[in-house]
Design a protein around this motif. Structure first.
Motif, PDB file in Angstrom:
ATOM      1  N   ALA A 264      86.161  42.877  -2.750  1.00 39.91           N
ATOM      2  CA  ALA A 264      86.615  41.340  -2.101  1.00 39.91           C
ATOM      3  C   ALA A 264      85.824  40.612  -2.665  1.00 39.91           C
ATOM      4  N   LEU A 265      84.457  41.373  -2.915  1.00 48.01           N
ATOM      5  CA  LEU A 265      83.690  40.089  -3.899  1.00 48.01           C
ATOM      6  C   LEU A 265      83.468  40.348  -5.247  1.00 48.01           C
ATOM      7  N   PHE A 266      84.037  41.462  -5.149  1.00 50.67           N
ATOM      8  CA  PHE A 266      83.979  42.080  -6.803  1.00 50.67           C
ATOM      9  C   PHE A 266      85.168  41.254  -7.756  1.00 50.67           C
ATOM     10  N   SER A 267      85.938  41.424  -6.697  1.00 51.57           N
ATOM     11  CA  SER A 267      87.786  40.580  -6.669  1.00 51.57           C
ATOM     12  C   SER A 267      87.282  38.767  -6.999  1.00 51.57           C
ATOM     13  N   TRP A 268      86.506  38.201  -6.336  1.00 48.55           N
ATOM     14  CA  TRP A 268      86.052  36.851  -6.512  1.00 48.55           C
ATOM     15  C   TRP A 268      85.787  36.256  -7.596  1.00 48.55           C
ATOM     16  N   MET A 269      84.653  37.241  -7.981  1.00 48.16           N
ATOM     17  CA  MET A 269      83.971  36.949  -8.885  1.00 48.16           C
ATOM     18  C   MET A 269      85.002  37.406 -10.165  1.00 48.16           C
ATOM     19  N   MET A 274      83.729  36.112 -13.854  1.00 48.73           N
ATOM     20  CA  MET A 274      82.301  36.563 -13.501  1.00 48.73           C
ATOM     21  C   MET A 274      82.560  37.871 -13.653  1.00 48.73           C
ATOM     22  N   GLY A 275      82.892  38.674 -14.774  1.00 52.51           N
ATOM     23  CA  GLY A 275      82.926  40.359 -15.102  1.00 52.51           C
ATOM     24  C   GLY A 275      81.585  40.396 -15.291  1.00 52.51           C
ATOM     25  N   LEU A 276      80.776  39.728 -15.705  1.00 50.55           N
ATOM     26  CA  LEU A 276      80.130  40.407 -16.915  1.00 50.55           C
ATOM     27  C   LEU A 276      78.986  40.925 -15.425  1.00 50.55           C
ATOM     28  N   VAL A 277      78.965  39.641 -14.368  1.00 50.05           N
ATOM     29  CA  VAL A 277      78.377  39.507 -12.969  1.00 50.05           C
ATOM     30  C   VAL A 277      78.519  41.346 -12.022  1.00 50.05           C
ATOM     31  N   VAL A 278      79.668  41.439 -12.157  1.00 51.37           N
ATOM     32  CA  VAL A 278      80.206  41.839 -11.495  1.00 51.37           C
ATOM     33  C   VAL A 278      79.901  43.476 -12.809  1.00 51.37           C
ATOM     34  N   ILE A 279      79.631  43.331 -13.792  1.00 49.44           N
ATOM     35  CA  ILE A 279      79.274  44.947 -13.872  1.00 49.44           C
ATOM     36  C   ILE A 279      77.941  45.003 -13.593  1.00 49.44           C
ATOM     37  N   ASP A 280      77.298  43.875 -14.151  1.00 47.15           N
ATOM     38  CA  ASP A 280      75.176  43.683 -14.304  1.00 47.15           C
ATOM     39  C   ASP A 280      74.837  44.657 -12.329  1.00 47.15           C
ATOM     40  N   PHE A 281      75.882  44.064 -11.741  1.00 43.19           N
ATOM     41  CA  PHE A 281      75.538  43.991  -9.745  1.00 43.19           C
ATOM     42  C   PHE A 281      76.146  44.988  -9.859  1.00 43.19           C
ATOM     43  N   ALA A 282      76.897  45.666 -10.090  1.00 40.53           N
ATOM     44  CA  ALA A 282      76.898  47.598 -10.190  1.00 40.53           C
ATOM     45  C   ALA A 282      76.259  48.138 -10.123  1.00 40.53           C
ATOM     46  N   PRO A 294      88.735  50.168  -2.083  1.00 44.60           N
ATOM     47  CA  PRO A 294      88.963  49.601  -3.837  1.00 44.60           C
ATOM     48  C   PRO A 294      88.126  49.453  -5.042  1.00 44.60           C
ATOM     49  N   VAL A 295      86.885  49.839  -4.837  1.00 50.82           N
ATOM     50  CA  VAL A 295      85.799  49.470  -5.444  1.00 50.82           C
ATOM     51  C   VAL A 295      85.883  50.092  -7.495  1.00 50.82           C
ATOM     52  N   PRO A 296      86.874  51.137  -7.506  1.00 50.19           N
ATOM     53  CA  PRO A 296      87.276  51.721  -8.674  1.00 50.19           C
ATOM     54  C   PRO A 296      87.711  50.579  -9.328  1.00 50.19           C
ATOM     55  N   TRP A 297      88.861  49.859  -8.846  1.00 44.12           N
ATOM     56  CA  TRP A 297      90.005  48.961  -9.149  1.00 44.12           C
ATOM     57  C   TRP A 297      89.282  47.834  -9.415  1.00 44.12           C
ATOM     58  N   ALA A 298      88.281  46.965  -8.440  1.00 44.04           N
ATOM     59  CA  ALA A 298      88.023  45.965  -8.796  1.00 44.04           C
ATOM     60  C   ALA A 298      86.740  45.679  -9.768  1.00 44.04           C
ATOM     61  N   LEU A 299      86.292  47.060 -10.361  1.00 38.58           N
ATOM     62  CA  LEU A 299      85.108  47.370 -11.493  1.00 38.58           C
ATOM     63  C   LEU A 299      85.903  47.299 -13.014  1.00 38.58           C
ATOM     64  N   ALA A 300      87.278  48.090 -12.536  1.00 37.51           N
ATOM     65  CA  ALA A 300      87.632  48.374 -13.553  1.00 37.51           C
ATOM     66  C   ALA A 300      88.688  47.373 -14.315  1.00 37.51           C
TER      67      ALA A 300
END
Length: 543
Positions: A264-269, A274-282, A294-300
């Motif tokens: 949910a947090l990744f989706s909000w980002m 904030m896609g770069l922030v998602v990838i860096d935080f992951a 559903p983390v793989p979906w949000a990361l994709a």
């Protein structure tokens, strides 16, 4: 012989008693939030008696909480076993509406005996059906009756208030807002009421500070959801509040070990670029958590948002998303399109649609995802495919209707309305719109005139029915009859831009040029279809 009979009867009695005990245990576990234990007890009851309606009800409620369509099957079985149970028929209707099956909901309520319809539960179910059929006036009336019968039911009060907010009139909106404010004092409804006030305030563009206060209060409740905290985070971001970074860091720490919250947090980002922030935080999150759906979906989606096609392909190329693998193929399609690899993109898209087509909910999810990507043509094709599934056809057709309305595609609207009328012939609004579009396109004119006439006789005060009936008279050459029908409407009603357009057409045809010019000017605010615009231009030429 006597011993055998007594033994057999005793065994049956014991099994019945044990089944009853298991249902009682399952109910207690369900009420205390121990869902796994409730499921085990319900299954044991069904093992003892495959026709245990108590066990079936527990299984249905568990499936409803998990948003699993198997709940409908359990509800249907209960109604088949106990066809005279009003409570189970209402439960089936509510369950069907949860999964978008309007036809089943309506049929279930229709099968309830007339003398059993005087309960608050029945009127509440009828109100929910009216909301699903986009009839807020009927919904308000039914919820009002439910509250008359159960005035202290705060759940009905919440639904009534939310229905009031959907109506255009100021008195209704004010009533809904007052009731929601009062429900914020209710321990059981305060979160839902505050959430509704926030959503309405955001839609009405209220003061951001006011929204921040609502969001702060909402996320402070012990029963608040993680998504409620995201609302507060979003308000802080929009206000560039100094607390924003601190609160975001706090949420990252809380979500890092919880796959649902992390997704949910990744989706909000992703939504907030904030896609770069998602990838860096992951990179700081445990690989085991990153593999959980559903983390793989949000990361994709984060990789797709920044157009990182090679890394997206590498991330999901050999992955396995289980039941959602059709989405993985859709993302591969997007990656290959980004890399201009048409052959691979076509192959992946074919696989995605084929795999999703096995279940309507999968196809519906795929449609929503690609619509967000801007793939309109593919989305329209999938929506028409979805219109063949009874459980989702209403949602699909209403989405198509909105699309064709926005694109001013009259032929598309006719196709949608004809299909809606087939599956729900009792929807008078659909009948009226179908008659109007048929008259504009000169298709099936005899039936269109009859529909318009019948609707007018049913409710001669409804402005939409009046204008369609008047247009039918106009198409038959009866201009005076068309004007006579329209003149029964109030001045305020005639000033509505869409009604003013038709009134101007009739006035111009009758030779009343001065009045026609006045209403032609008013009609400029209407979003007219091409055929309506042509009629307006012809009328203007006469003046």
């Amino acid at each position: 012989m006597l011993l055998i009979v007594l033994g057999w009867g005793g065994c049956r009695a014991w099994r019945g008693w044990e089944e009853h005990q298991q249902v009682r245990r399952a109910t207690a576990f369900l009420n205390s939030g121990k869902l796994n234990s409730a499921a085990l007890s319900a299954r044991r009851a069904l093992q003892l008696n495959p026709n245990s309606t108590g066990g079936m009800r527990i299984m249905a409620e568990l499936a409803e909480r998990a948003h699993d369509r198997v709940a409908l099957d359990w509800r249907r079985k209960v109604v088949e076993l106990e066809p005279r149970s009003t409570a189970d028929a209402i439960a089936l209707s509510n369950c069907a509406l949860q999964f978008g099956d309007i036809r089943t909901a309506e049929k279930s309520l229709q099968n309830i005996a007339q003398e059993a319809r005087g309960t608050a539960e029945f009127h509440a179910a009828a109100a929910r059906l009216a909301k699903a059929r986009k009839n807020p006036d009927e919904a308000k009336m039914q919820f009002g009756e439910a509250l008359r019968l159960a005035p202290n039911n705060d759940a009905y009060q919440l639904e009534y208030a939310q229905t009031c907010l959907e109506l255009p009139g100021k008195p209704e909106r004010d009533e809904g807002l007052r009731l929601l404010e009062r429900l914020r004092l209710s321990p059981t409804q305060r979160a839902a009421a505050t959430r509704a006030l926030f959503a309405d305030g955001a839609a009405q563009r209220h003061d951001p500070i006011e929204l921040r206060d609502l969001a702060r209060e909402l996320q402070s409740y012990p029963e608040a959801l993680f998504t409620d905290r995201l609302l507060y985070l979003d308000v802080l971001r929009r206000l560039t509040d100094p607390q924003y970074i601190r609160y975001l860091t706090e949420m990252e720490k809380d979500a890092a070990s919880k796959p649902g919250d992390l997704a949910a947090l990744f989706s909000w980002m992703n939504t907030n670029q904030m896609g770069l922030v998602v990838i860096d935080f992951a990179r700081t999150v445990s690989p085991d958590v990153l593999k959980q759906w559903p983390v793989p979906w949000a990361l994709a989606e984060a990789h797709a948002k920044i157009g990182d096609w090679p890394d997206l392909e590498k991330l999901i190329g050999n992955a396995n998303w289980g039941h959602f693998d059709f989405l993985r193929h859709a993302y591969l399609t997007r990656a290959f399109r980004g890399e201009n690899n048409a052959a691979a993109a076509t192959r992946e898209w074919t696989t995605a649609t084929k795999n999703a087509g096995a279940q309507s909910q999968s196809l519906l999810l795929l449609t929503r995802v690609i619509y967000d990507w801007g793939w309109k043509n593919e989305g329209i094709d999938l929506l028409w495919q979805l219109s063949k599934y009874p459980e989702v056809q209403f949602e699909a057709l209403h989405t198509l209707y909105a699309h064709y309305t926005n694109t001013r595609d009259t032929q598309g609207l006719y196709r949608v309305l004809a299909r809606l009328n087939e599956i729900d012939p009792g929807d008078l609004k659909v009948q009226n719109n179908l008659a109007q579009i048929s008259l504009l396109l000169h298709v099936d004119l005899e039936r269109a005139v009859k529909r318009a006439t019948d609707l007018y006789r049913t409710d001669p005060t409804n402005p939409a029915y009046v204008s369609t009936y008047a247009f039918a008279l106009y198409e038959k050459g009866d201009v005076n009859g068309a004007l006579a029908a329209m003149n029964k409407l109030s001045e305020n009603q005639l000033r509505d831009p869409s009604l003013a357009a038709y009134y101007a057409i009739f006035l111009a045809a009758s030779g009343d040029k001065a009045k026609a010019r006045e209403y032609l000017e008013q009609s400029k605010q209407a979003n007219l279809l091409p055929e309506e615009q042509t009629l307006i231009e012809r009328s203007a030429a006469r003046l």
